[in-house]
Design a protein around this motif. Structure first.
Motif, short mmCIF file in Angstrom:
data_model
loop_
_atom_site.label_atom_id
_atom_site.label_comp_id
_atom_site.label_asym_id
_atom_site.label_seq_id
_atom_site.Cartn_x
_atom_site.Cartn_y
_atom_site.Cartn_z
N LEU A 1 -4.21 4.62 -15.02
CA LEU A 1 -4.74 5.99 -14.92
C LEU A 1 -6.07 6.02 -14.17
CD1 LEU A 1 -4.14 8.08 -18.15
CD2 LEU A 1 -3.05 8.21 -15.93
N GLN A 2 -6.89 5.01 -14.41
CA GLN A 2 -8.18 4.91 -13.71
C GLN A 2 -7.93 4.96 -12.20
OE1 GLN A 2 -10.99 3.83 -15.71
NE2 GLN A 2 -12.50 3.64 -14.11
N LYS A 3 -6.94 4.20 -11.78
CA LYS A 3 -6.61 4.11 -10.36
C LYS A 3 -6.08 5.46 -9.84
CE LYS A 3 -4.32 0.67 -7.50
NZ LYS A 3 -3.44 -0.48 -7.52
N TYR A 4 -5.23 6.09 -10.64
CA TYR A 4 -4.64 7.36 -10.21
C TYR A 4 -5.70 8.46 -10.14
CZ TYR A 4 -1.08 10.97 -9.71
OH TYR A 4 -0.30 11.99 -9.23
N PHE A 5 -6.61 8.47 -11.10
CA PHE A 5 -7.69 9.44 -11.08
C PHE A 5 -8.52 9.27 -9.80
CE2 PHE A 5 -8.72 11.86 -15.09
CZ PHE A 5 -7.48 11.70 -15.67
N MET A 6 -8.78 8.01 -9.45
CA MET A 6 -9.58 7.74 -8.25
C MET A 6 -8.87 8.28 -7.00
SD MET A 6 -10.59 4.07 -6.75
CE MET A 6 -8.96 3.89 -6.07
N LEU A 7 -7.54 8.06 -6.95
CA LEU A 7 -6.77 8.55 -5.79
C LEU A 7 -6.81 10.07 -5.72
CD1 LEU A 7 -3.62 6.25 -6.05
CD2 LEU A 7 -5.34 6.20 -4.25
N LEU A 8 -6.61 10.72 -6.87
CA LEU A 8 -6.60 12.19 -6.88
C LEU A 8 -7.97 12.75 -6.53
CD1 LEU A 8 -4.41 13.02 -10.02
CD2 LEU A 8 -3.75 13.12 -7.63
N LYS A 9 -9.01 12.06 -6.97
CA LYS A 9 -10.36 12.53 -6.66
C LYS A 9 -10.61 12.42 -5.16
CE LYS A 9 -15.08 11.39 -7.80
NZ LYS A 9 -15.93 10.36 -8.41
N ARG A 10 -10.19 11.30 -4.59
CA ARG A 10 -10.39 11.12 -3.14
C ARG A 10 -9.51 12.08 -2.34
NH1 ARG A 10 -8.96 5.29 -2.19
NH2 ARG A 10 -9.31 5.81 -0.02
N GLY A 11 -8.39 12.46 -2.92
CA GLY A 11 -7.50 13.40 -2.24
C GLY A 11 -7.92 14.86 -2.41
N GLY A 12 -8.99 15.09 -3.17
CA GLY A 12 -9.49 16.46 -3.35
C GLY A 12 -8.77 17.25 -4.42
N THR B 1 4.01 20.48 -1.77
CA THR B 1 3.76 21.13 -0.49
C THR B 1 4.37 20.36 0.67
OG1 THR B 1 1.68 19.94 -0.27
CG2 THR B 1 1.57 22.11 -1.30
N LYS B 2 4.90 19.15 0.37
CA LYS B 2 5.47 18.25 1.39
C LYS B 2 4.43 17.87 2.44
CE LYS B 2 9.52 18.94 -0.50
NZ LYS B 2 9.89 18.01 -1.56
N GLN B 3 3.19 17.74 2.00
CA GLN B 3 2.12 17.39 2.94
C GLN B 3 1.58 16.00 2.64
OE1 GLN B 3 -0.73 20.55 2.33
NE2 GLN B 3 -0.15 21.52 4.26
N MET B 4 1.16 15.34 3.71
CA MET B 4 0.47 14.05 3.58
C MET B 4 -1.03 14.32 3.56
SD MET B 4 2.28 11.21 3.71
CE MET B 4 3.84 10.55 4.25
N ILE B 5 -1.72 13.74 2.63
CA ILE B 5 -3.18 13.92 2.58
C ILE B 5 -3.84 12.57 2.80
CG2 ILE B 5 -5.12 14.55 1.07
CD1 ILE B 5 -2.38 16.23 -0.12
N LYS B 6 -4.57 12.48 3.88
CA LYS B 6 -5.27 11.22 4.17
C LYS B 6 -6.45 11.10 3.21
CE LYS B 6 -6.67 8.47 8.08
NZ LYS B 6 -7.12 8.44 9.44
N LEU B 7 -6.56 9.95 2.58
CA LEU B 7 -7.59 9.82 1.56
C LEU B 7 -8.95 9.52 2.18
CD1 LEU B 7 -5.70 7.86 -1.21
CD2 LEU B 7 -6.15 10.29 -1.06
#
Lengths: 203, 256
Positions: free
Chosen positions: A132-143, A190-196
């Motif tokens: 979860l720590q890792k996933y939170f970090m990804l979501l935070k970086r993805g906005g 949304t079928k979108q790619m989000i660059k982190l």
């Protein structure tokens, strides 16, 4: 299309088995000589894709989209040994820790990692706190997540407390998944790619 | 303190009620009411159930109108609401049926959890909309509140008759409190301190968890381990938790 056959042979077999008929899960399983559980899982994917529909009496039939898809399919090709294991697209999987965590984030207005861990983890998860720590970090970086200025009080005497977050980009029910060695997030809603962007910091 | 969800007698009764709801005789009787005083773990239990079973969770607001209710429902499905009420109702029903089908294939129950449902249990407009969804799509609605729902729904017999299951969250038993200590506390705790915690917190989960945090800090500071668990006498004179009724601290008496 060929990729669909080779990556999801069971789903494709169900589409073929249904054809113009209305069948129950048990009938499909008998026809394909496959366990009902496996048919059930594949059928649920097809319902999600909108290719088949569940009727009132527990029967399934092809939707117009499913019929078109089946008609447009070329001859079924077997997966070659060279491409085994390779996935051509990011698929969404239900029931994962990340999906459960995403569900929890959508429900709670503000949350910390321990809050989400309490409601989302189950016995089969391995190292859920780290995951979860890792996933939170990804979501935070993805906005998707915003860190709140106040921390949740920790219970240990030396605890600095836990960071609190709020979900600022709720794009829908499917959890975004990481791709390309976690350099991009794919949003299945949304079928979108989000660059982190942002540094690789701890969540 | 560990971050696990502790199963209690209340959560077990809730799970049993869900099974009973799935086996109900009348298809249209698909409402469930969950009530109990604040701090008994209703919201956490329902959060967990909604997250694990992929159900929709909405929180009722004091000024909710049928239109606002539908907008909140559609937001959960991430659907842009159309202009008319009729259109929004259709959008919501279709979205719920689609989700119900998906979960039905996986042999799982789809439900809409409405937390703080006391706010809406007197609103005939919203309750009738819920009834319509239940009748037209056999959609299960779980109404969660603090005890007024049952009384308020007596005004709507056509809705009250559709309630298949009532689950009242009761104060935690001594066994539940022991379960909280075993599941959450990082240090071993003796039975006498568990019993005292159960007595002074009156079995309210919120206060029990606060007490566990206090005891855990004490235990870690004093090197508690399996052979030397934290006992009631060891904590004499320490503050355990605040009294829910008066707000004053509860001190473990010197004479124990």
């Amino acid at each position: 299309m060929a990729a669909y056959h080779s990556t999801y042979p069971r789903q494709f077999a169900i589409l073929g088995a249904l054809g113009c008929k209305q069948l129950t899960l048990a009938q499909i399983a008998e026809h394909l000589m496959t366990p009902v559980d496996a048919i059930s899982a594949a059928a649920s994917r097809l319902v999600l894709r909108g290719y088949i529909a569940r009727l009132e009496k527990g029967q399934f039939e092809l939707t117009p989209e499913g019929t078109d898809f089946l008609r447009a399919a070329p001859g079924i090709t077997m997966r070659s040994p060279s491409d085994s294991g390779k996935r051509t697209k990011t698929s969404w999987r239900s029931g994962t820790l990340r999906q459960r965590a995403w569900n929890g984030m959508r429900i709670m207005s503000r949350f910390s990692i321990p809050d989400i861990l309490t409601i989302a983890r189950n016995e089969t998860d391995r190292y859920p706190a780290n995951a979860l720590q890792k996933y939170f970090m990804l979501l935070k970086r993805g906005g998707y997540l915003r860190e709140l200025p106040t921390r949740q009080k920790g219970t240990a005497a030396s605890s600095n407390g836990f960071k609190q977050y709020t979900l600022i980009k709720d794009t829908g029910p499917f959890a975004p998944s990481a791709k390309n060695n976690e350099t991009v997030l794919f949003d299945h809603n949304t079928k979108q790619m989000i660059k982190l962007g942002g540094a690789h910091e701890k969540a | 303190m560990k971050t696990v969800f502790v199963e209690t007698e209340n959560t077990r009764r809730f799970a049993q009620a869900l099974i009973a709801l799935e086996k109900r005789g009348a298809n249209e009787a698909c409402l469930m009411v969950v009530d109990g005083q604040p701090g008994l773990g209703k919201t956490t239990a329902l959060h967990r159930w909604a997250v694990q079973s992929n159900c929709v969770y909405v929180r009722a607001k004091r000024e909710w109108t049928p239109s606002w209710f539908l907008n909140d429902l559609l937001a959960q499905f991430h659907i842009d609401p159309v202009h008319t009420f009729q259109g929004r109702y259709k959008q919501a029903l279709e979205a719920m049926l689609a989700r119900q089908t998906t979960l039905g294939v996986q042999k799982r129950t789809f439900a809409i959890v409405v937390d703080e449902a006391d706010h809406v249990s007197r609103s005939s407009g919203i309750m009738e909309s819920i009834r319509d969804f239940s009748d037209m799509g056999d959609i299960v609605f779980v109404l969660v509140g603090m005890g007024k729902i049952r009384d308020n729904l007596t005004k709507f017999p056509q809705i009250a008759s559709r309630i298949a299951q009532y689950v009242r969250f009761e104060n935690a038993t001594l066994k539940d409190v022991r379960g909280f200590f075993d599941g959450l506390c990082d240090v071993p705790v003796a039975d006498d301190l568990v019993a005292f915690t159960h007595q002074v917190t009156m079995g309210f989960n919120r206060e029990v968890k606060e007490a566990i945090a206090t005891i855990e800090k004490f235990g870690k500071r004093n090197g508690a381990d399996e052979k030397n668990p934290v006992t009631l006498s060891a904590m004499r004179g320490s503050m355990l938790v605040n009294d829910r009724r008066t707000g004053s601290p509860i001190i473990i008496p010197a004479g124990v």
